[in-house]
Design a protein around this motif. Structure first.
Motif, mmCIF file in Angstrom:
data_model
loop_
_atom_site.group_PDB
_atom_site.id
_atom_site.type_symbol
_atom_site.label_atom_id
_atom_site.label_comp_id
_atom_site.label_asym_id
_atom_site.label_seq_id
_atom_site.Cartn_x
_atom_site.Cartn_y
_atom_site.Cartn_z
ATOM 1 N N PHE A 396 2.495 -11.492 -7.605
ATOM 2 C CA PHE A 396 1.814 -10.637 -6.633
ATOM 3 C C PHE A 396 0.913 -9.633 -7.343
ATOM 4 O O PHE A 396 -0.238 -9.428 -6.948
ATOM 5 N N LEU A 397 1.402 -9.025 -8.415
ATOM 6 C CA LEU A 397 0.615 -8.013 -9.113
ATOM 7 C C LEU A 397 -0.611 -8.605 -9.783
ATOM 8 O O LEU A 397 -1.692 -8.004 -9.754
ATOM 9 N N VAL A 398 -0.483 -9.776 -10.394
ATOM 10 C CA VAL A 398 -1.648 -10.330 -11.078
ATOM 11 C C VAL A 398 -2.737 -10.693 -10.085
ATOM 12 O O VAL A 398 -3.939 -10.551 -10.364
ATOM 13 N N ASN A 399 -2.344 -11.106 -8.876
ATOM 14 C CA ASN A 399 -3.339 -11.364 -7.840
ATOM 15 C C ASN A 399 -3.986 -10.072 -7.361
ATOM 16 O O ASN A 399 -5.201 -10.020 -7.134
ATOM 17 N N LEU A 400 -3.184 -9.020 -7.195
ATOM 18 C CA LEU A 400 -3.741 -7.720 -6.807
ATOM 19 C C LEU A 400 -4.738 -7.221 -7.841
ATOM 20 O O LEU A 400 -5.828 -6.742 -7.503
ATOM 21 N N LEU A 401 -4.365 -7.306 -9.097
ATOM 22 C CA LEU A 401 -5.238 -6.819 -10.160
ATOM 23 C C LEU A 401 -6.541 -7.608 -10.201
ATOM 24 O O LEU A 401 -7.602 -7.043 -10.481
ATOM 25 N N GLY A 402 -6.480 -8.885 -9.910
ATOM 26 C CA GLY A 402 -7.688 -9.695 -9.863
ATOM 27 C C GLY A 402 -8.617 -9.296 -8.736
ATOM 28 O O GLY A 402 -9.816 -9.590 -8.775
ATOM 29 N N LEU A 403 -8.083 -8.607 -7.725
ATOM 30 C CA LEU A 403 -8.881 -8.139 -6.596
ATOM 31 C C LEU A 403 -9.280 -6.674 -6.755
ATOM 32 O O LEU A 403 -9.810 -6.063 -5.821
ATOM 33 N N GLY A 404 -9.014 -6.105 -7.926
ATOM 34 C CA GLY A 404 -9.396 -4.727 -8.173
ATOM 35 C C GLY A 404 -8.384 -3.697 -7.725
ATOM 36 O O GLY A 404 -8.706 -2.504 -7.671
ATOM 37 N N LEU A 405 -7.170 -4.113 -7.390
ATOM 38 C CA LEU A 405 -6.121 -3.189 -6.959
ATOM 39 C C LEU A 405 -5.107 -3.007 -8.086
ATOM 40 O O LEU A 405 -5.242 -3.580 -9.156
ATOM 41 N N ASP A 406 -4.079 -2.212 -7.834
ATOM 42 C CA ASP A 406 -3.084 -1.976 -8.866
ATOM 43 C C ASP A 406 -1.708 -1.796 -8.231
ATOM 44 O O ASP A 406 -1.536 -1.965 -7.011
ATOM 45 N N ILE A 407 -0.731 -1.427 -9.059
ATOM 46 C CA ILE A 407 0.637 -1.327 -8.574
ATOM 47 C C ILE A 407 0.795 -0.221 -7.539
ATOM 48 O O ILE A 407 1.663 -0.289 -6.659
ATOM 49 N N ASP A 408 -0.047 0.804 -7.598
ATOM 50 C CA ASP A 408 0.042 1.882 -6.614
ATOM 51 C C ASP A 408 -0.261 1.372 -5.204
ATOM 52 O O ASP A 408 0.319 1.853 -4.229
ATOM 53 N N TRP A 409 -1.170 0.410 -5.102
ATOM 54 C CA TRP A 409 -1.464 -0.161 -3.788
ATOM 55 C C TRP A 409 -0.204 -0.832 -3.232
ATOM 56 O O TRP A 409 0.150 -0.643 -2.065
ATOM 57 N N PHE A 410 0.471 -1.587 -4.069
ATOM 58 C CA PHE A 410 1.692 -2.270 -3.645
ATOM 59 C C PHE A 410 2.761 -1.278 -3.202
ATOM 60 O O PHE A 410 3.377 -1.427 -2.147
ATOM 61 N N LEU A 411 2.965 -0.234 -3.991
ATOM 62 C CA LEU A 411 4.013 0.728 -3.678
ATOM 63 C C LEU A 411 3.706 1.512 -2.409
ATOM 64 O O LEU A 411 4.612 1.909 -1.680
ATOM 65 N N GLY A 412 2.425 1.741 -2.108
ATOM 66 C CA GLY A 412 2.062 2.522 -0.932
ATOM 67 C C GLY A 412 1.843 1.719 0.328
ATOM 68 O O GLY A 412 1.731 2.309 1.420
ATOM 69 N N HIS A 413 1.816 0.382 0.222
ATOM 70 C CA HIS A 413 1.460 -0.397 1.410
ATOM 71 C C HIS A 413 2.499 -0.339 2.529
ATOM 72 O O HIS A 413 2.130 -0.280 3.706
ATOM 73 N N PRO A 414 3.800 -0.362 2.244
ATOM 74 C CA PRO A 414 4.753 -0.220 3.358
ATOM 75 C C PRO A 414 4.511 1.039 4.186
ATOM 76 O O PRO A 414 4.625 1.008 5.421
ATOM 77 N N GLU A 415 4.172 2.158 3.543
ATOM 78 C CA GLU A 415 3.898 3.385 4.297
ATOM 79 C C GLU A 415 2.636 3.245 5.142
ATOM 80 O O GLU A 415 2.576 3.762 6.264
ATOM 81 N N ARG A 416 1.630 2.569 4.616
ATOM 82 C CA ARG A 416 0.415 2.366 5.409
ATOM 83 C C ARG A 416 0.707 1.504 6.632
ATOM 84 O O ARG A 416 0.184 1.754 7.720
ATOM 85 N N LEU A 417 1.525 0.485 6.466
ATOM 86 C CA LEU A 417 1.898 -0.350 7.609
ATOM 87 C C LEU A 417 2.702 0.449 8.620
ATOM 88 O O LEU A 417 2.514 0.307 9.838
ATOM 89 N N ALA A 418 3.601 1.292 8.141
ATOM 90 C CA ALA A 418 4.435 2.089 9.037
ATOM 91 C C ALA A 418 3.602 3.056 9.865
ATOM 92 O O ALA A 418 3.991 3.435 10.980
#
Length: 462
Positions: A396-418
């Protein structure tokens, strides 16, 4: 001997004298645990992200090398053919190791390495016991800097590729995917996901060696390490192993895709087919767009999981298909919404009509609070489940990084969905799921399908 007991059906078990047995309340999702991580760029331009997850004494390694055609040719056919042979032979021998040596050394540390390629990237994935990280990285270094592509291995893998491609091209799903890509993107290299068998048959060892020298480059590439290892120690191990992997240029990113514009569905004739493949596409949103969480939930309500409106309509209620789904596809700087369904020929037109109906209904009859809440829970739960293992998190992380995102996006996404409201989901549904915003292809027997599709309209017949 006692008399055999009678078995109750699921419906009987789920009911009482007072009616259906109530479902238990869903529990709250636990947030992703805090992760110790390190994100850095080595002097050779390789970005390294190391994450400690000590659930089991293993380590996962994911390398993403942007791998678009350096010449950016109009079709990418020759590049695609050479890239496939390269990916299938990069681990078959180096100046230091034979194919058997590679496999043996990895096996001794409980590890493996594999390589795959597509129009966007060359990906090398591996794992091992945590104590074997150094071995995996050394084998990886050897392949990246000294792969020799033995002539017999190239010949053997090339022959296997030719047969696999010829077989794949007879499969309905492959035919539909290729037809959709051509319809959406024309001669853009992204549309050429699979080379022609004849193109692969012409690839030589010298072609593969030249492509490796031109395109297997550290600058712009990303390496992710996840496992039972301290992040700083993992980064040091990567730098020790791969610091000598150099190149003057940066790896080549795929050029941006053209936007997807709504229009007619193209009927692709497949003589004698008893089933049809419906493939629709519309423009989506990148994960960095603030509206993306609302669009993600809107997509789930429409067709993104089993309890969606589309599945309820054309699978559960009408029985037109065994599987139907909608899902986003992400590429650097772009995103597409895809809708897939396979149907029997006699109900193809009806299934397309109902799919268009559900697209329109999502905007005109917005998702309810209950639908939004169910989809939200599914989105958060599936994200946490998919990344709960070391391998899942690394991929999941290597795909995120390939799209210009990072681990912070992953950690914060549940809160954005909530935080997404039903009103925001309704706005996304109205904007992005209008039937007029979609185009696509329909693969099937045109002689059987044409009369009903002509009456349905908005279908281009062959």
């Amino acid at each position: 001997m006692s008399a055999p007991t009678s078995h109750r059906s699921a419906e009987q078990i789920g009911r009482t004298e007072l009616g259906p047995r109530p479902l238990p309340e869903l529990g709250e999702h636990r947030v992703a645990p805090e992760l110790s991580s390190l994100d850095t760029v080595l002097p050779n331009g390789l970005r390294v992200v190391a994450v400690r997850r000590a659930s089991v004494p293993l380590v996962e390694v994911r390398l993403r090398v942007p791998f678009a055609d350096p010449a950016d040719s109009s079709t990418g056919s020759r590049h695609s053919a050479r890239a496939e042979v390269l990916a299938n032979t990069i681990l078959t021998g180096t100046a230091k190791r034979s194919r058997v040596d590679v496999d043996t050394e990895l096996a001794l540390v409980g590890g493996e390495l594999d390589a795959v390629v597509d129009p966007e990237r060359l990906a090398l994935s591996g794992n091992a016991l945590a104590s074997g990280l150094g071995t995996v990285l050394d084998v990886l270094r050897d392949a990246l800097t000294g792969a020799t592509y033995p002539a017999d291995e190239v010949e053997r893998e090339r022959a296997r590729l030719v047969e696999r491609i010829r077989l794949a091209r007879s499969q309905p799903n492959v035919i539909a995917r290729e037809a959709l890509q051509r319809h959406l993107y024309g001669d853009h290299p992204f549309a050429k996901e699979m080379p022609e068998a004849d193109e692969v048959a012409e690839v030589t060892r010298e072609d593969v060696l030249a492509l490796h020298a031109d395109a297997v480059l550290p600058r712009g590439s990303v390496l992710v390490v996840v496992g039972d290892v301290e992040p700083d120690a993992a980064v040091r191990a990567v730098e020790d192993a791969l610091g000598g992997w150099t190149g003057e240029r940066a790896a080549v990113e795929l050029r941006p895709l053209p936007p997807v514009r709504g229009g007619d569905v193209l009927l692709v004739h497949r003589p004698g087919a008893v089933q049809s493949q419906i493939r629709l596409a519309g423009q989506g949103l990148t994960r960095t767009d603030p509206r993306y969480p609302a669009l993600q939930i809107a997509n789930l309500v429409f067709g993104g999981f089993f309890s969606s409106r589309l599945v309820e309509n054309i699978r559960e209620d009408k029985g037109y298909t065994y599987s139907a789904r909608s899902h986003p596809e992400f590429t650097p700087g772009s995103a597409t919404l895809l809708v897939d369904a396979d149907t029997a020929s006699e109900v193809t037109a009806a299934a397309l009509l109902e799919t268009r109906y559900e697209l329109g209904r999502l905007g005109l009859v917005p998702p309810t609070e209950a639908e939004v809440d169910t989809a939200r829970r599914y989105a958060i739960g599936s994200l946490l489940t998919a990344t709960s293992s070391q391998g899942g998190l690394a991929s999941f992380l290597v795909n995120l990084l390939g799209l210009g995102l990072d681990i912070d996006w992953f950690l914060g996404h549940p809160e954005r969905l909530a935080a997404v409201t039903a009103e925001q989901v309704a706005e996304a549904a109205l904007e992005f799921f209008a039937p007029s915003a979609f185009t696509g292809v329909l693969v099937g027997d045109a002689e059987v399908l044409a009369p009903q599709l002509r009456a349905l309209g908005d279908v281009t017949l062959p």
